[in-house]
Design an enzyme around this catalytic site. Structure first.
Site, PDB file in Angstrom:
ATOM      1  N   GLY A 197       0.818  -1.198   0.000  1.00 59.48           N
ATOM      2  CA  GLY A 197       0.000   0.000   0.000  1.00 59.48           C
ATOM      3  C   GLY A 197       0.853   1.249   0.000  1.00 59.48           C
ATOM      4  CE  LYS A 203       4.180  -2.826   3.465  1.00 60.86           C
ATOM      5  NZ  LYS A 203       2.812  -2.518   3.931  1.00 60.86           N
ATOM      6  CG  ASP A 256      -6.458  -1.053   1.874  1.00 65.91           C
ATOM      7  OD1 ASP A 256      -7.339  -1.334   1.048  1.00 65.91           O
ATOM      8  OD2 ASP A 256      -5.289  -0.807   1.553  1.00 65.91           O
TER       9      ASP A 256
END
Length: 1003
Positions: free
Chosen positions: A723, A741, A841
């Site tokens: 995301g 990430k 989400d």
């Protein structure tokens, strides 16, 4: 709508006739004399050799008694219905079609059939019914299909991998009444020979890649065709025509005007331009017309008013200009009218008041001017009315009070003036009322307190004055209240404390006076409280410490003149605190979560020592312009002796506590080492504000190990994009593999990305659940930021479902377990954790699978992260296609938004693809004829085990409840979790369950 049920009835009648015919032909094996016929023996041999009936290979029974086989009196096979989907894949070409010259009916839908359609199928010259849909058939359509000249029904839909062109030989099938090739990859123009099918009633070529250009040709021979050949106008018996979701361009063929029996026409989601041809006005029987999401220009033609049987008209998302023709008022049967997102101007014609059957009217995002006609009040059946983003002026007509069935009313972003009429108080069913960004004046009427179903109320950016009526406190279902940017005066009524479901409250930029009422402490669901830019005085009530869900508290630009209450440290979810530009005095108390809190205490009368943690985490500007704050960081005035004494005391106490924790940690570590466990205590290095933290993993990991393992984040280690940030795979010196990430430079400079990074660490470091992705640590550095996760070998659920091989490995049992894992994770977040956590989400891309295909919820960058600036409330967080529909009217995020997203993912898991087409079907009358087996992933065979079948039905049933448009009608995750453990409330067999049954069966 009756237009969808006609074909269903036709198919039902045909099925009954065929069934009766077959019962007359045979109910037992044929006579012995017949079985000696050589052709009969050849047919029996072909069935045995096909491997389709592999489970019958050792049987001595007559082939005419086999499941799905029907013979005539002479023993010849006339019907084959194959639907075995127990996991054994069989190739279509394994059945020798040339051995069945008498075959009339071939149906292999919803089965485990795969492979190309063989040319040999053209030898079934007596065939009248051919259905090979929802299988794993691929390749090009064989030209030999044109030999089946007696064919009446041909259905090759939902195979997804049939490609190439529609063979022109299909023009020979002059007896054809039903042709469906939708949901494939056919990528050539529609052949003109289709116009030969004079008996055709139903033609569906939707959801392909049909174009106006012949593929595979060089540029020198590139030929442009009409997107819809004029010959299609020869199909005078056509009732249903669907060419939606293709790549058709150019113009709409005027020959469509010849299809005077047409009831359903869908050309949406193409690239068709120019204007709507005059001949469309000839389609007097048309019930549904959808031309949305094209490039249509010019005006809405007045002849559309001739289509008096029309119930559904959608021209949205085009470039249509001009005015709405007065003749549109002739469409007395229309139920849904969508003209939004065009360039319409002029006024709303009063004739719209004639559409008394209308339930949905959307004229938003145009340039319509003038006033709202009084006649709009005649639309007594309307449920949703959206006139937002236009140039409407004058006043709100009192006749809107007649719309007592109205649930959604949006008049925002216009130039409407005057007061809110008294009659609005009659709208007792309204759920969302948005009158923001207009020029409304006068006061907020007390009768708004009668709208007890209201969940969203936005009156912001107007010129409303007076006080906030105490009757607003009657709106017990209200989740979002925005009265900002008006001229409101007087005090904040204590009755607002009755709104216990309130999530966001914005009263900014008014002239409110008095103190903040202590009753706000009752708003236990509040996540955003913004009253900046008023004249609030007095104290901050200590009851505000009860608001454990509070994420943003903005009391800036007021006249608050007492101390900051110590109870603010109870706000464990706080992310943004702005108390600047007040007259606050005293010392800065302990505040929650130093590392993740964005604060502004500037322009006050605060004094004393700034807590060292705040000095480290925040710039001096947030404490500037105060009476006498001091600290130890360079650039700050040093504290006086009294402050130093207090500081020394504080340091001493901190040192003692640190030693106690160190001893406790040592004892705990010793105990774990004795138990031969691999987990190690927290390792944390700090230098110049840089933090590298690892927990619950190999304690020898260092920042340098990560850099070395990824060769300083070389692109070859990249495995995808999340995301926010890029995801890398790294094998550490210990042999363990992790996923990283990493935020890039430009992302670190973006406040939203940086906040997402902080938010993900904050959430995942707090929660631990077997179905939530494991965070091993993080690095927070001015030049490099990354998160360290457990590595998931199989990637995302979306990736697995998109891969033809991996999707087969994800069988029904594993898919049900994936859904259950998501339920467990969300149930924990919503109901079992100390503070409810909203993910915001949920999508198939954020469900990760390990090597055993166990599911884990990931990507918490937007969890509980709301947009605090009221002017930015239209910005959505989440993934398109998974966002709850109420967010189109309100930016309020509740647990029910997660429930909706979960429902979409659960359906996607069972269907093998995003359920967007299913949403369209569910809203039409054809939903009553859709069976559960019609929507399940056709790549998998139907579940044979009763328990597995039950679980599949249960998941789909609950998922359908989760995608209800009204959030109040959706179940909680807790209820979903409990229902997964119970029996189904209906007893139909698996193949007899319809979506209508599942949708109407209450939990």
């Amino acid at each position: 709508m009756e237009w969808c049920s006609i074909n269903t009835c036709r198919v039902l009648v045909v099925s009954v006739v065929l069934l009766s015919y077959n019962m007359l032909l045979i109910s037992s094996p044929p006579a012995a004399a017949a079985t000696t016929d050589a052709q009969v023996e050849a047919e029996a041999e072909a069935l045995r050799n096909s491997t389709w009936w592999w489970y019958m290979e050792n049987t001595t029974s007559h082939h005419c008694t086999w499941d799905g086989i029907t013979c005539n009196r002479e023993g010849h096979v006339i019907q084959i219905t194959y639907s075995y989907i127990d996991g054994t894949m069989v190739e279509l070409s394994q059945l020798k079609f040339s051995s069945f010259p008498s075959l009339l009916h071939l149906n292999v839908s919803h089965s485990s059939i795969y492979g190309p359609i063989p040319d040999e199928i053209g030898m079934l010259t007596k065939l009248t019914y051919l259905r090979i849909s929802e299988c794993d058939v691929y390749g090009e359509l064989p030209v030999s299909l044109g030999n089946l000249t007696l064919l009446e029904e041909l259905d090759l839909s939902y195979n997804y991998d049939l490609f190439g062109a529609i063979p022109s030989s299909l023009g020979s099938l002059t007896n054809l009444e039903y042709l469906s090739l939708n949901f494939n990859r056919i990528n050539a123009p529609i052949p003109s020979e289709i116009g030969n099918l004079k008996n055709l009633i139903h033609l569906d070529l939707g959801s392909n890649s049909l174009s106006s250009v012949l593929p595979y040709l060089s540029l020198n021979f590139n030929r442009i065709n009409d997107p819809i050949p004029s010959e299609i106008g020869n199909l005078k018996n056509l009732i249903h025509l669907d060419l939606s979701y293709n790549s058709l361009s150019s113009v709409i063929s005027s020959s469509l005007g010849n299809l005077t029996n047409l009831e359903y026409l869908d050309l949406s989601f193409n690239s068709i331009n120019c204007s709507i041809p005059f001949e469309i006005g000839n389609l007097k029987n048309l019930v549904a017309l959808n031309l949305s999401s094209n490039s249509l220009s010019s005006v809405i033609p007045s002849f559309l008013g001739n289509l008096t049987n029309l119930e559904y008209l959608d021209l949205s998302f085009n470039s249509i200009n001009g005015s709405i023709p007065f003749e549109i008022g002739n469409l007395r049967n229309v139920v849904a009218l969508n003209l939004s997102s065009n360039s319409l101007s002029s006024v709303i014609p009063s004739s719209l008041g004639n559409l008394t059957n209308l339930e949905y009217l959307d004229l938003s995002f145009n340039s319509i001017n003038g006033s709202i006609p009084f006649e709009i009040g005649n639309l007594r059946n309307v449920v949703a009315l959206n006139l937002s983003y236009n140039s409407l002026s004058s006043v709100i007509p009192s006749s809107l009070g007649n719309l007592t069935n109205l649930e959604y009313l949006d008049l925002s972003f216009n130039s409407i003036n005057g007061s809110i009429p008294f009659e609005i108080g009659n709208l007792r069913n309204v759920v969302a009322l948005n009158l923001s960004s207009n020029s409304l004046s006068s006061v907020i009427p007390s009768f708004l307190g009668n709208l007890t179903n209201l969940e969203y109320l936005d009156l912001s950016f107007n010129s409303i004055n007076g006080s906030i009526p105490s009757e607003i406190g009657n709106l017990k279902n209200l989740a979002a209240l925005n009265l900002s940017s008006n001229y409101l005066s007087s005090v904040i009524p204590s009755s607002l404390g009755n709104l216990t479901n309130l999530v966001t409250l914005s009263l900014t930029l008014n002239s409110l006076v008095g103190a903040i009422p202590s009753s706000v402490g009752n708003l236990i669901n509040l996540t955003e409280f913004n009253i900046c830019g008023n004249q609030i005085r007095g104290c901050i009530p200590f009851e505000i410490g009860n608001l454990k869900n509070m994420a943003s508290l903005d009391l800036s630009d007021n006249l608050i003149n007492v101390k900051i209450p110590s109870q603010l440290q109870n706000l464990e979810s706080l992310e943004n605190l702005n108390l600047s530009h007040n007259k606050l005095s005293g010392h800065i108390p302990t505040l929650p979560k130093y590392g993740w809190l964005s604060i502004d205490l500037s322009y006050n009368d605060l004094e004393g020592h700034i807590p060292i943690e705040l000095q480290l985490e925040h710039s001096p500007e947030v404490f500037s312009y105060n009476k006498g704050l001091c600290g130890e960081i360079k650039g700050w005035p040093h504290c006086k002796r009294g402050h130093k004494t207090m500081l020394i005391t504080t340091i001493a106490i901190s040192t003692i506590l640190f030693l106690l924790f160190a001893v406790f940690g040592f004892l705990l570590l010793s105990r774990k080492m004795r138990q031969n466990q691999t987990k190690t205590p927290l390792k944390k290095n700090e230098k110049n504000g840089d933090i590298f933290s690892i927990w619950n993993y190999d304690g020898k990991i260092a920042y340098e190990d990560i850099i070395e393992a990824t060769e300083d984040f070389d692109i070859k280690y990249c495995i995808g994009t999340g995301g926010y940030g890029t995801v890398y795979k790294a094998q550490l010196p210990t042999g363990n593999v992790v996923a990283l990430k990493k935020l890039h430079g430009w992302e670190r400079d973006e406040a939203t990305y940086f906040k997402s990074f902080q938010n993900e660490v904050q959430v995942l470091s707090k929660i631990q659940h077997r179905n939530i992705i494991k965070l091993h640590g993080y690095c927070l550095h001015k030049r490099c930021m990354f998160l360290i996760y457990k590595y998931m070998e199989r990637g995302s659920l979306f990736g697995v479902l998109s891969n033809e091989v991996e999707a087969l490995e994800l069988d029904w049992i594993k898919r049900v377990n994936v859904v259950k894992s998501i339920v467990h994770a969300l149930c924990y977040m919503h109901h079992d954790y100390t503070l409810p956590i909203i993910h915001r989400d949920i999508s198939s891309s954020n469900i990760l699978l390990d090597s055993k295909l166990d599911a884990f919820l990931s990507d918490f960058g937007t969890a509980r992260l709301l947009h605090h600036d009221s002017s930015n409330q239209t910005v959505l967080a989440g993934t398109y296609g998974y966002i709850a529909p109420e967010l189109a009217y309100t930016m309020v995020v509740t647990e029910k938004c997660d429930v909706y997203s979960f429902g979409v993912v659960a359906l996607e898991t069972m269907m093998g693809k995003h359920p967007r087409e299913l949403f369209t079907l569910l809203s039409s009358s054809s939903a009553q004829s859709i069976m559960l087996t019609d929507i399940l992933d056709s790549r998998l065979p139907s579940p044979q085990d009763q328990q597995v079948a039950r679980d599949v039905v249960l998941v789909v049933w609950l998922a359908l409840k989760c995608i209800h448009s009204n959030p109040r009608s959706r179940p909680t995750m807790q209820l979903i979790s409990s229902r997964l453990l119970t029996q189904l409330p209906f007893l139909e067999t698996f193949h007899g369950i319809s979506l209508w049954l599942l949708n109407t069966q209450e939990i």
